[in-house]
Design a protein around this motif. Structure first.
Motif, PDB file in Angstrom:
ATOM      1  N   ASN A 122       0.859  -1.175   0.000  1.00 32.78           N
ATOM      2  CA  ASN A 122       0.000   0.000   0.000  1.00 32.78           C
ATOM      3  C   ASN A 122       0.896   1.226   0.000  1.00 32.78           C
ATOM      4  OD1 ASN A 122      -2.230   1.641   0.067  1.00 32.78           O
ATOM      5  ND2 ASN A 122      -2.615   1.352   2.240  1.00 32.78           N
ATOM      6  N   PRO A 123       0.999   1.947  -1.081  1.00 35.47           N
ATOM      7  CA  PRO A 123       0.186   1.925  -2.290  1.00 35.47           C
ATOM      8  C   PRO A 123       0.519   0.736  -3.181  1.00 35.47           C
ATOM      9  CG  PRO A 123       1.810   3.670  -2.450  1.00 35.47           C
ATOM     10  CD  PRO A 123       1.937   3.080  -1.086  1.00 35.47           C
ATOM     11  N   ALA A 124      -0.500   0.266  -3.888  1.00 34.10           N
ATOM     12  CA  ALA A 124      -0.386  -0.905  -4.750  1.00 34.10           C
ATOM     13  C   ALA A 124      -0.277  -0.466  -6.210  1.00 34.10           C
ATOM     14  CB  ALA A 124      -1.607  -1.797  -4.562  1.00 34.10           C
ATOM     15  N   THR A 125       0.309  -1.333  -7.020  1.00 36.56           N
ATOM     16  CA  THR A 125       0.442  -1.014  -8.442  1.00 36.56           C
ATOM     17  C   THR A 125      -0.294  -2.016  -9.328  1.00 36.56           C
ATOM     18  OG1 THR A 125       2.531  -2.207  -8.529  1.00 36.56           O
ATOM     19  CG2 THR A 125       2.651   0.176  -8.220  1.00 36.56           C
ATOM     20  N   GLN A 126      -0.082  -3.312  -9.121  1.00 35.52           N
ATOM     21  CA  GLN A 126      -0.694  -4.331  -9.969  1.00 35.52           C
ATOM     22  C   GLN A 126      -1.584  -5.304  -9.199  1.00 35.52           C
ATOM     23  OE1 GLN A 126       2.647  -6.147 -11.857  1.00 35.52           O
ATOM     24  NE2 GLN A 126       3.000  -4.399 -13.211  1.00 35.52           N
ATOM     25  N   PHE A 127      -1.391  -5.395  -7.893  1.00 35.17           N
ATOM     26  CA  PHE A 127      -2.163  -6.324  -7.060  1.00 35.17           C
ATOM     27  C   PHE A 127      -2.079  -5.866  -5.615  1.00 35.17           C
ATOM     28  CE2 PHE A 127       2.157  -7.846  -7.413  1.00 35.17           C
ATOM     29  CZ  PHE A 127       2.510  -8.029  -6.083  1.00 35.17           C
ATOM     30  N   ILE A 128      -2.926  -6.466  -4.775  1.00 33.34           N
ATOM     31  CA  ILE A 128      -2.861  -6.241  -3.338  1.00 33.34           C
ATOM     32  C   ILE A 128      -3.190  -7.553  -2.634  1.00 33.34           C
ATOM     33  CG2 ILE A 128      -5.246  -5.413  -3.167  1.00 33.34           C
ATOM     34  CD1 ILE A 128      -4.087  -3.418  -0.984  1.00 33.34           C
TER      35      ILE A 128
ATOM     36  N   GLN B  48      -6.609 -17.950   4.290  1.00 36.40           N
ATOM     37  CA  GLN B  48      -6.092 -16.885   5.150  1.00 36.40           C
ATOM     38  C   GLN B  48      -5.432 -15.772   4.364  1.00 36.40           C
ATOM     39  OE1 GLN B  48      -4.223 -19.452   8.432  1.00 36.40           O
ATOM     40  NE2 GLN B  48      -4.600 -17.455   9.342  1.00 36.40           N
ATOM     41  N   ARG B  49      -5.211 -15.988   3.074  1.00 40.22           N
ATOM     42  CA  ARG B  49      -4.597 -14.963   2.241  1.00 40.22           C
ATOM     43  C   ARG B  49      -5.310 -14.919   0.894  1.00 40.22           C
ATOM     44  NH1 ARG B  49       1.767 -14.341   0.609  1.00 40.22           N
ATOM     45  NH2 ARG B  49       1.387 -13.044  -1.174  1.00 40.22           N
ATOM     46  N   THR B  50      -5.635 -13.715   0.455  1.00 41.42           N
ATOM     47  CA  THR B  50      -6.302 -13.502  -0.826  1.00 41.42           C
ATOM     48  C   THR B  50      -5.569 -12.399  -1.561  1.00 41.42           C
ATOM     49  OG1 THR B  50      -8.448 -14.121   0.075  1.00 41.42           O
ATOM     50  CG2 THR B  50      -8.469 -12.810  -1.915  1.00 41.42           C
ATOM     51  N   THR B  51      -5.428 -12.568  -2.869  1.00 36.83           N
ATOM     52  CA  THR B  51      -4.787 -11.553  -3.698  1.00 36.83           C
ATOM     53  C   THR B  51      -5.790 -11.046  -4.715  1.00 36.83           C
ATOM     54  OG1 THR B  51      -2.639 -12.637  -3.455  1.00 36.83           O
ATOM     55  CG2 THR B  51      -2.879 -11.076  -5.267  1.00 36.83           C
ATOM     56  N   ILE B  52      -5.883  -9.728  -4.822  1.00 35.30           N
ATOM     57  CA  ILE B  52      -6.725  -9.077  -5.822  1.00 35.30           C
ATOM     58  C   ILE B  52      -5.790  -8.494  -6.876  1.00 35.30           C
ATOM     59  CG2 ILE B  52      -8.417  -7.265  -6.267  1.00 35.30           C
ATOM     60  CD1 ILE B  52      -9.544  -9.375  -4.441  1.00 35.30           C
ATOM     61  N   TYR B  53      -5.951  -8.939  -8.124  1.00 32.73           N
ATOM     62  CA  TYR B  53      -5.160  -8.403  -9.228  1.00 32.73           C
ATOM     63  C   TYR B  53      -5.958  -7.303  -9.905  1.00 32.73           C
ATOM     64  CZ  TYR B  53      -2.106 -12.357  -8.526  1.00 32.73           C
ATOM     65  OH  TYR B  53      -1.239 -13.252  -7.976  1.00 32.73           O
ATOM     66  N   PHE B  54      -5.274  -6.227 -10.275  1.00 34.63           N
ATOM     67  CA  PHE B  54      -5.931  -5.070 -10.875  1.00 34.63           C
ATOM     68  C   PHE B  54      -5.967  -5.203 -12.390  1.00 34.63           C
ATOM     69  CE2 PHE B  54      -3.760  -2.809  -7.136  1.00 34.63           C
ATOM     70  CZ  PHE B  54      -4.778  -3.176  -6.275  1.00 34.63           C
ATOM     71  N   ASN B  55      -7.137  -4.993 -12.956  1.00 33.59           N
ATOM     72  CA  ASN B  55      -7.261  -4.961 -14.413  1.00 33.59           C
ATOM     73  C   ASN B  55      -7.217  -3.499 -14.873  1.00 33.59           C
ATOM     74  OD1 ASN B  55      -9.791  -3.902 -13.848  1.00 33.59           O
ATOM     75  ND2 ASN B  55     -10.850  -5.842 -14.199  1.00 33.59           N
ATOM     76  N   ASP B  56      -7.551  -3.239 -16.116  1.00 32.76           N
ATOM     77  CA  ASP B  56      -7.468  -1.882 -16.656  1.00 32.76           C
ATOM     78  C   ASP B  56      -8.513  -0.937 -16.070  1.00 32.76           C
ATOM     79  OD1 ASP B  56      -5.329  -2.590 -18.207  1.00 32.76           O
ATOM     80  OD2 ASP B  56      -6.543  -3.032 -19.993  1.00 32.76           O
ATOM     81  N   ALA B  57      -9.516  -1.461 -15.370  1.00 29.80           N
ATOM     82  CA  ALA B  57     -10.550  -0.617 -14.773  1.00 29.80           C
ATOM     83  C   ALA B  57     -10.068   0.074 -13.496  1.00 29.80           C
ATOM     84  CB  ALA B  57     -11.800  -1.438 -14.474  1.00 29.80           C
TER      85      ALA B  57
ATOM     86  N   LEU C 238      -7.891   6.228  -4.593  1.00 33.99           N
ATOM     87  CA  LEU C 238      -8.221   5.513  -3.367  1.00 33.99           C
ATOM     88  C   LEU C 238      -9.309   4.482  -3.624  1.00 33.99           C
ATOM     89  CD1 LEU C 238      -8.300   8.370  -0.714  1.00 33.99           C
ATOM     90  CD2 LEU C 238      -6.587   6.598  -0.983  1.00 33.99           C
ATOM     91  N   TYR C 239      -9.183   3.355  -2.929  1.00 34.36           N
ATOM     92  CA  TYR C 239     -10.159   2.282  -3.010  1.00 34.36           C
ATOM     93  C   TYR C 239     -10.521   1.844  -1.597  1.00 34.36           C
ATOM     94  CZ  TYR C 239      -9.306   2.144  -7.960  1.00 34.36           C
ATOM     95  OH  TYR C 239      -9.222   2.496  -9.285  1.00 34.36           O
ATOM     96  N   ILE C 240     -11.747   1.396  -1.443  1.00 36.12           N
ATOM     97  CA  ILE C 240     -12.262   0.966  -0.153  1.00 36.12           C
ATOM     98  C   ILE C 240     -12.449  -0.546  -0.198  1.00 36.12           C
ATOM     99  CG2 ILE C 240     -14.163   1.224   1.506  1.00 36.12           C
ATOM    100  CD1 ILE C 240     -12.663   3.860   0.908  1.00 36.12           C
ATOM    101  N   PHE C 241     -12.026  -1.244   0.853  1.00 33.30           N
ATOM    102  CA  PHE C 241     -12.347  -2.667   0.958  1.00 33.30           C
ATOM    103  C   PHE C 241     -13.316  -2.860   2.113  1.00 33.30           C
ATOM    104  CE2 PHE C 241      -8.652  -2.460   3.782  1.00 33.30           C
ATOM    105  CZ  PHE C 241      -9.089  -3.194   4.876  1.00 33.30           C
TER     106      PHE C 241
ATOM    107  N   VAL D 171      -4.074   2.985  -5.085  1.00 35.79           N
ATOM    108  CA  VAL D 171      -3.516   2.396  -6.303  1.00 35.79           C
ATOM    109  C   VAL D 171      -2.761   3.499  -7.023  1.00 35.79           C
ATOM    110  CG1 VAL D 171      -4.032   1.377  -8.538  1.00 35.79           C
ATOM    111  CG2 VAL D 171      -5.274   0.620  -6.524  1.00 35.79           C
ATOM    112  N   VAL D 172      -1.513   3.224  -7.359  1.00 36.60           N
ATOM    113  CA  VAL D 172      -0.699   4.162  -8.156  1.00 36.60           C
ATOM    114  C   VAL D 172      -0.270   3.431  -9.409  1.00 36.60           C
ATOM    115  CG1 VAL D 172       0.093   5.586  -6.244  1.00 36.60           C
ATOM    116  CG2 VAL D 172       1.379   3.567  -6.845  1.00 36.60           C
ATOM    117  N   ARG D 173      -0.600   3.980 -10.537  1.00 36.10           N
ATOM    118  CA  ARG D 173      -0.262   3.343 -11.818  1.00 36.10           C
ATOM    119  C   ARG D 173       0.388   4.326 -12.723  1.00 36.10           C
ATOM    120  NH1 ARG D 173      -4.623  -0.856 -13.756  1.00 36.10           N
ATOM    121  NH2 ARG D 173      -2.942  -2.290 -13.602  1.00 36.10           N
TER     122      ARG D 173
END
Length: 120
Positions: free
Chosen positions: A46-52, A84-93, A98-101, A118-120
């Protein structure tokens, strides 16, 4: 006018003096407590670029879902929490911002929420 400022300053100093470091727990113990009841233990980078990555407490119910929303309220992702662990990959959207979980139970009640960037 200067009397009003003097009175306000005196009052604020009186209130500020009533707080002591002996009664306030250290900041690191409040942030990094081993006995925390947070279900989301960590999310990084955090900040994330391609996944979190999200790491959950072992007591998290397998019926919980993790939802990601953009800052304007658009639902970006929904995933079941089945490990116990989950990864969210970012697509072009996913744009810069800022994003809220939200961690939700099966009835839709928010158990825990937070934000990441997210910083891209």
């Amino acid at each position: 006018m200067s009397k009003i400022y003097t009175i306000l300053l005196s009052t604020s100093l009186l209130y500020a003096g009533s707080f002591s470091a002996a009664t306030t727990p250290p900041l690191d113990s409040m942030l990094f407590s081993e006995h925390s009841n947070n279900k989301v233990q960590r999310f990084y980078p955090n900040p994330a670029t391609q996944f979190i990555h999200f790491e959950f407490d072992a007591s998290v119910d397998k019926s919980y879902t993790l939802e990601i929303y953009s800052f304007i309220g658009r639902k970006m992702a929904v995933t079941a929490v089945n490990a116990q662990r989950t990864t969210i990959y970012f697509n072009d959207a996913y744009y810069r911002g800022l994003y809220i979980f939200q961690l939700r139970d099966r009835t839709g009640r928010i158990i825990e929420s937070g934000k990441f960037q997210v910083v891209r």
